[in-house]
Motif scaffolding. Structure first.
Motif, PDB file in Angstrom:
ATOM      1  N   ASN A  37       0.824  -1.216   0.000  1.00 43.79           N
ATOM      2  CA  ASN A  37       0.000   0.000   0.000  1.00 43.79           C
ATOM      3  C   ASN A  37       0.854   1.260   0.000  1.00 43.79           C
ATOM      4  OD1 ASN A  37      -2.418  -1.314  -0.043  1.00 43.79           O
ATOM      5  ND2 ASN A  37      -2.569  -1.448   2.181  1.00 43.79           N
ATOM      6  N   LYS A  38       1.921   1.235   0.794  1.00 37.61           N
ATOM      7  CA  LYS A  38       2.798   2.396   0.920  1.00 37.61           C
ATOM      8  C   LYS A  38       3.404   2.780  -0.428  1.00 37.61           C
ATOM      9  CE  LYS A  38       5.325   3.025   5.174  1.00 37.61           C
ATOM     10  NZ  LYS A  38       6.444   2.470   5.930  1.00 37.61           N
ATOM     11  N   LYS A  91       0.698   4.238  -2.618  1.00 37.28           N
ATOM     12  CA  LYS A  91       0.347   5.600  -2.167  1.00 37.28           C
ATOM     13  C   LYS A  91       1.374   6.593  -2.683  1.00 37.28           C
ATOM     14  CE  LYS A  91      -1.799   4.356   2.214  1.00 37.28           C
ATOM     15  NZ  LYS A  91      -1.547   4.253   3.631  1.00 37.28           N
ATOM     16  N   LYS A  92       2.637   6.200  -2.628  1.00 33.36           N
ATOM     17  CA  LYS A  92       3.726   7.075  -3.056  1.00 33.36           C
ATOM     18  C   LYS A  92       3.563   7.437  -4.535  1.00 33.36           C
ATOM     19  CE  LYS A  92       8.445   6.986  -1.633  1.00 33.36           C
ATOM     20  NZ  LYS A  92       9.598   6.103  -1.385  1.00 33.36           N
ATOM     21  N   ILE A 103       0.441   9.785  -4.833  1.00 38.49           N
ATOM     22  CA  ILE A 103       0.583  11.137  -4.280  1.00 38.49           C
ATOM     23  C   ILE A 103       1.566  11.982  -5.086  1.00 38.49           C
ATOM     24  CG2 ILE A 103       1.547  12.328  -2.248  1.00 38.49           C
ATOM     25  CD1 ILE A 103       0.090  10.186  -0.588  1.00 38.49           C
ATOM     26  N   ASN A 122      -4.090  14.521   0.464  1.00 38.24           N
ATOM     27  CA  ASN A 122      -3.355  13.312   0.100  1.00 38.24           C
ATOM     28  C   ASN A 122      -3.560  12.212   1.123  1.00 38.24           C
ATOM     29  OD1 ASN A 122      -2.365  14.248  -2.281  1.00 38.24           O
ATOM     30  ND2 ASN A 122      -0.473  15.019  -1.413  1.00 38.24           N
ATOM     31  N   ARG A 123      -3.602  12.609   2.382  1.00 39.24           N
ATOM     32  CA  ARG A 123      -3.825  11.608   3.436  1.00 39.24           C
ATOM     33  C   ARG A 123      -5.194  10.960   3.275  1.00 39.24           C
ATOM     34  NH1 ARG A 123      -1.548  12.118   9.317  1.00 39.24           N
ATOM     35  NH2 ARG A 123      -3.313  10.754   9.597  1.00 39.24           N
ATOM     36  N   ALA A 156      -5.043   8.774   0.225  1.00 37.44           N
ATOM     37  CA  ALA A 156      -4.189   7.600   0.393  1.00 37.44           C
ATOM     38  C   ALA A 156      -4.938   6.477   1.111  1.00 37.44           C
ATOM     39  CB  ALA A 156      -2.931   7.987   1.155  1.00 37.44           C
ATOM     40  N   ARG A 157      -5.902   6.877   1.946  1.00 33.38           N
ATOM     41  CA  ARG A 157      -6.689   5.863   2.647  1.00 33.38           C
ATOM     42  C   ARG A 157      -7.429   4.965   1.661  1.00 33.38           C
ATOM     43  NH1 ARG A 157      -9.480   9.223   7.124  1.00 33.38           N
ATOM     44  NH2 ARG A 157      -7.613   9.716   8.258  1.00 33.38           N
ATOM     45  N   VAL A 165      -6.398   3.910  -1.117  1.00 33.26           N
ATOM     46  CA  VAL A 165      -5.514   2.883  -1.670  1.00 33.26           C
ATOM     47  C   VAL A 165      -5.597   1.636  -0.800  1.00 33.26           C
ATOM     48  CG1 VAL A 165      -3.099   2.293  -2.135  1.00 33.26           C
ATOM     49  CG2 VAL A 165      -3.961   4.559  -2.731  1.00 33.26           C
TER      50      VAL A 165
END
Lengths: 236, 764
Positions: B676-677, B680-681, B684, B744-745, B748-749, B751
């Motif tokens: 996920n990280k 997200k990168k 974003i 973005n936060r 990102a959730r 994702v």
């Protein structure tokens, strides 16, 4: 022969409103390493659900999914990602390649997640696409796109190659080419690679080492082909 | 078609984030427009009613003394309905610290009539005072209380008969060094002429004139100028200090309304274009199915156009109502703590409804244009899944230069931006708007602070300004100069020729020995040259005059006309007028009789000085102006809040659109084993790039916006250039990135919540 996949009393239940739907119902199953396995059954039988559980894309409601001796049904999301990255190659009916990346880049993408991938060039050569490496997916035919997807999957050098209706969107001639690539993958690597194909096309069953018949969320029967046909012998 | 109607609301619900963003953007645009117009038109129409009902004078005559015969003559002139004389002196209120009162003695009160807040109306035979209701309210003085005020050696003690407002005191300030009303240390009182403390000394320097027909006001003015010798100057409402000051404030609102409405609506329309286009494309197979079912094209068009129509209609209606009752009421109430219009309310002019209607029409047309292409397709084609059109651009930046070796995620994002130009531009415009408004908000404060420094630290180089009594003898003046210094000035009311038109202004003769200073274009202190007059830069532009040109002028009340050469331009933030030196005036044989002394002596606590009519401390004036900045602060808070909402909605909308498109690609990455990280990168990255580029573009545009606001919104007397400090740019950048970070936060959730199985199936 070593069991690469073992399912123990696996059920997958979906809650739809007030009702429960059992996509898989108390299944026990073993798949041997190095085999080409076809999971056969009509629509809604639970074939794809079975594949998703083996591939770590989904988790069972009950039971255990053991891959190469590891119970992945207890894995958290991160561990499942690692499992998929290192062990599983996926091939889908509609290819699922990234439209804004070139052929080479679509294969390159696995380099970010796999510790020891095979080279992109080798993977593309293996599927006969080395000439098209700079093209974008929309410049390729359906068969070529599916080959990109196969190249991406084999670039990971996976233990398990999971294919969900891989020839479903292709004409018969192209479908045969794709199946030959899958067989090649299974036969290579000294019997370490296992290929599992989900399909409702019974003709494909003839080329498999093992055929698992699924119906209404249960394993109806498991048939071992003592003498699987060569792909060219099958009349499509 | 009931079923289709149900579909509208269900589709809106399913695509709520996109439709909410269209709704909010349209709402904000209309809200800003209706709110600012509501208060601005409320100010204008409430004042107009006040002027009409309480009969604000049409003409204002100034002279040395208007006799009873003069008054009779004035009344005889055609079109003159009525005329009243007034005697005004400045007094100080006893028992309080430094409160000055404009004290008016009148014979009747039919022109510029009292609005009686409490107590009784004017009666010449009544003994008592009618007091400024705002000052009374601040000092808690009530009807029936006794107050006393002092003029020179005379103390007048009177009972308060009424608390009143007067239409020619809608905008009034303590003195010409102040610019914003506070109603705390100054006010006005009215008394019957019979109460004037010096017997048989009834000198009336002012006459107010009411006319029958304002369309021939110029002719009436000319007749008075020609026939009434005592009238040294005849001015209209447009030259009236209160009338002019109040109208400038309304014009200021006009600028805000224009700027903000344009920004919000432009962004709203951009949001609608991309959102509706994408929405209709998503519904392509449904449109094909409807066609295949035999639903007529017209009905399908109406169905899809309804989305834009209803959303914008509801948003516009809410926008009008919310705008009026929040921004409109808030600002009107705030303005009316400074301006005195007793009965006021927000007002809706037809323009507001017209703009709202126009917005609904534009959004509806855009919606129609968005679905037109799909509707043109044959049913057989439209029911099939559309093959994505990924064009390989001839100029693919990602295969060139530094991008050749860029990471896959960088290449992927760059290509995604190139493929989705509309969405990218919409996002960029939204963020640029957000940055611009933040620069504007903080820049307004910077500009006000810079004005204060300019006026009070650079131009005013003294602690106290002492207004001298009229007709001082030489001996009296010398005595004062001995005590407080000889830094003096004299301000003449003058009339000058602008082409064939006579215009009123002032000429300040400066002999202040560097206490009252001048600045040039760059706000650097400059010396006045001899041999002519100086004109302020803004006035020179208004009059189209430059250095070397000549100005023909005369002092009010004198017949001698002078022709003076413009020897230089000076820049002044709050007064556009003429200036010169004492020696130049004396070279024209005009005797220099100062009316002001500038001193650095400590006069704290000193209320009365013989032969001085008013003592103004620079610090107290500065405090008054700092209070005014609180109004600007309110505006800043509002702008920041709106910027944050605007930024959030736009960036979130952009993110949602982008996410929806890429969901299946992210699902694929997830299946491949991406964490996920990592996903997200990748996701974003694009938003961050767009934010960086937009901030870079938004910062200078923000400066231009502040500059435009200060150039257009300020009245003709003011001339502050926009000043935006480095910290403002830093705040605006940080502010925009904070908004971007939170969006973005939130995105990102999503994702994390991608369901690989459903996403991949959905794509099939």
């Amino acid at each position: 022969m070593k069991n690469i996949v073992e399912l123990k009393k696996v059920s997958k239940v979906y809650q739809i409103g007030d009702n429960q739907f059992k996509a898989l119902d108390d299944i026990d199953l073993c798949i041997n390493q190095g085999e080409m396995v076809v999971i056969l059954g009509p629509s809604g039988a639970g074939k794809s659900t079975l594949l998703n559980l083996i591939g770590g894309m989904d988790t069972p409601t009950y039971g255990e999914v053991i891959i190469d001796g590891e119970n992945i049904s207890k894995y958290n999301e991160d561990k499942l990602s690692d499992y998929r990255a290192e062990n599983v190659g996926f091939i889908f009916q509609f290819y699922n390649i990234l439209p804004s990346l070139t052929v080479k880049e679509n294969v390159d993408i696995v380099k970010d997640i796999v510790k020891s991938p095979i080279s992109t060039e080798e993977a593309l050569k293996g599927v006969g696409l080395e000439e098209h490496s700079k093209k974008f997916p929309n410049q390729l035919s359906g068969g070529e796109q599916q080959r990109v997807s196969i190249a991406r999957a084999i670039a990971k050098n996976p233990k398990l190659l999971l294919c969900d209706e891989p020839t479903g969107a292709l004409d018969s001639k192209t479908g045969v080419e794709v199946l030959k690539l899958l067989r090649k993958q299974c036969d290579g690597n000294e019997g370490a690679n296992t290929v599992i194909i989900v399909t409702h096309n019974s003709l494909i069953a003839d080329i498999a080492d093992t055929v698992i018949h699924v119906k209404n969320g249960k394993i109806e029967k498991v048939v071992t082909n003592e003498h699987p046909k060569k792909i060219d012998e099958v009349k499509w | 078609m009931k079923t289709l109607n149900k579909k509208i609301w269900r589709d809106i619900w399913q695509n709520k984030s996109q439709f909410i963003s269209i709704f909010i953007m349209t709402l904000l645009g209309i809200l800003a427009f209706s709110g600012i117009h509501g208060y601005m038109d409320g100010m204008e129409y409430s004042a107009m009613n006040y002027y009409d009902q309480y009969n604000l004078q049409d003409l204002w005559l100034t002279g040395e003394n208007f006799s009873e015969d003069d008054l009779k003559e004035i009344k005889k002139i055609d079109n003159v309905k009525d005329a009243e004389r007034k005697l005004s002196i400045n007094t100080t209120l006893d028992g309080y610290h430094d409160i000055s009162l404009e004290t008016n003695f009148i014979e009747s009160n039919n022109i510029s009539k009292f609005y009686v807040v409490e107590g009784e109306g004017f009666d010449i035979n009544q003994k008592g005072v009618w007091l400024d209701s705002y000052l009374a309210n601040y000092l808690k003085i009530k009807v029936g209380d006794e107050i006393s005020f002092t003029y020179k050696t005379y103390t007048i003690k009177e009972k308060v008969l009424g608390l009143v407002d007067v239409p020619d005191h809608v905008y009034y300030i303590k003195d010409d060094t102040a610019i914003f009303p506070t109603h705390k240390d100054y006010g006005f009182v009215y008394l019957s002429i019979n109460e004037f403390p010096i017997e048989n000394y009834h000198v009336f320097p002012y006459v107010m004139v009411d006319v029958d027909d304002t369309s021939i006001l110029d002719e009436t003015k000319l007749k008075i100028e020609n026939n009434i010798k005592a009238a040294k100057a005849v001015t209209t409402r447009e030259d009236n200090f209160s009338y002019k000051g109040y109208n400038s404030e309304i014009e200021e609102g006009d600028t805000y309304s224009g700027v903000f409405t344009f920004m919000f609506l432009f962004i709203a329309i951009l949001a609608v274009v991309t959102t509706m286009y994408r929405f209709v494309r998503k519904q392509r197979t449904q449109i094909g199915t409807m066609k295949a079912l035999g639903i007529k094209k017209r009905k399908i068009i109406i169905h899809y156009v309804s989305f834009g129509f209803w959303i914008s209609l509801i948003a516009s209606c809410f926008g009008i109502v919310i705008g009026l009752f929040t921004i409109g009421n808030f600002f009107l109430n705030m303005e009316m703590t400074y301006f005195v219009v007793p009965e006021y309310h927000i007002y809706v002019v037809p323009d507001v409804y017209v703009l709202a209607g126009l917005t609904v029409a534009i959004i509806t047309i855009i919606t129609y244009l968005s679905c037109r292409t799909v509707l043109r397709e044959k049913a057989a084609d439209a029911i099939r899944v559309e093959i994505p059109k990924v064009k390989q651009s001839k100029f693919d930046l990602t295969n060139k230069g530094i991008f050749k070796n860029a990471s896959l995620s960088t290449k992927w994002n760059l290509r995604d931006i190139a493929r989705n130009k509309g969405r990218t531009i919409m996002g960029a415009v939204g963020i640029i708007g957000c940055t611009m408004m933040l620069v504007c908000a903080f820049g307004m404060l910077d500009t006000m602070n810079s004005y204060i420094d300019w006026q009070f630290d650079t131009l005013y180089h003294f602690e106290y300004k002492l207004d001298l009594d009229d007709n001082l003898s030489k001996v009296q003046l010398e005595k004062l100069e001995e005590k407080y210094g000889d830094a003096t000035s004299k301000t003449y009311g003058i009339e000058f020729m602008d082409g064939n038109t006579k215009k009123a202004n002032t000429l300040t003769v400066n002999d202040s020995k560097d206490k009252l200073r001048y600045t040039g274009h760059d706000k650097n202190v400059m010396e006045l040259k001899e041999g002519g007059i100086y004109i302020t830069e803004k006035l020179s532009v208004t009059l189209n005059k430059n250095v070397g040109d000549e100005i023909k002028w005369h002092i009010f009340g004198e017949d001698t006309w002078y022709t003076s050469k413009i020897v230089g331009l000076n820049r002044d933030p709050q007064s556009q007028a003429f200036n010169t030196t004492r020696s130049y005036i004396e070279s024209l044989n005009i005797e220099y009789e100062p009316d002001t002394i500038y001193t650095n002596n400590n006069l704290e606590g000193v209320k009365e000085v013989e032969n001085i009519s008013k003592i103004a401390g620079i610090e107290s004036i500065k405090t008054g102006i700092l209070n005014m900045i609180n109004t600007v602060r309110m505006m800043v808070v509002l702008l920041i809040a709106i910027s944050a909402v605007l930024g959030f909605v736009i960036i979130y909308n952009l993110g949602i659109l982008s996410f929806a498109e890429k969901q299946y690609q992210f699902a694929t990455l997830k299946v491949l084993g991406y964490k996920n990280k990592q996903i997200k990168k990748i996701f974003i990255k694009q938003n961050t790039w767009i934010t960086i580029v937009s901030v870079i573009v938004g910062l200078p545009l923000g400066y231009l916006m502040v500059d435009y606001i200060f150039k257009s919104a300020l009245g003709e007397n003011y001339d502050f250039p926009a000043v935006v400090s480095l910290m403002t740019y830093v705040y605006a950048t940080i502010g925009t990135f904070i908004v971007s970070f939170f969006v973005n936060r939130a995105l990102a959730r999503k994702v994390k919540n991608i369901d690989m199985v459903t996403s991949l199936k959905g794509n099939e």
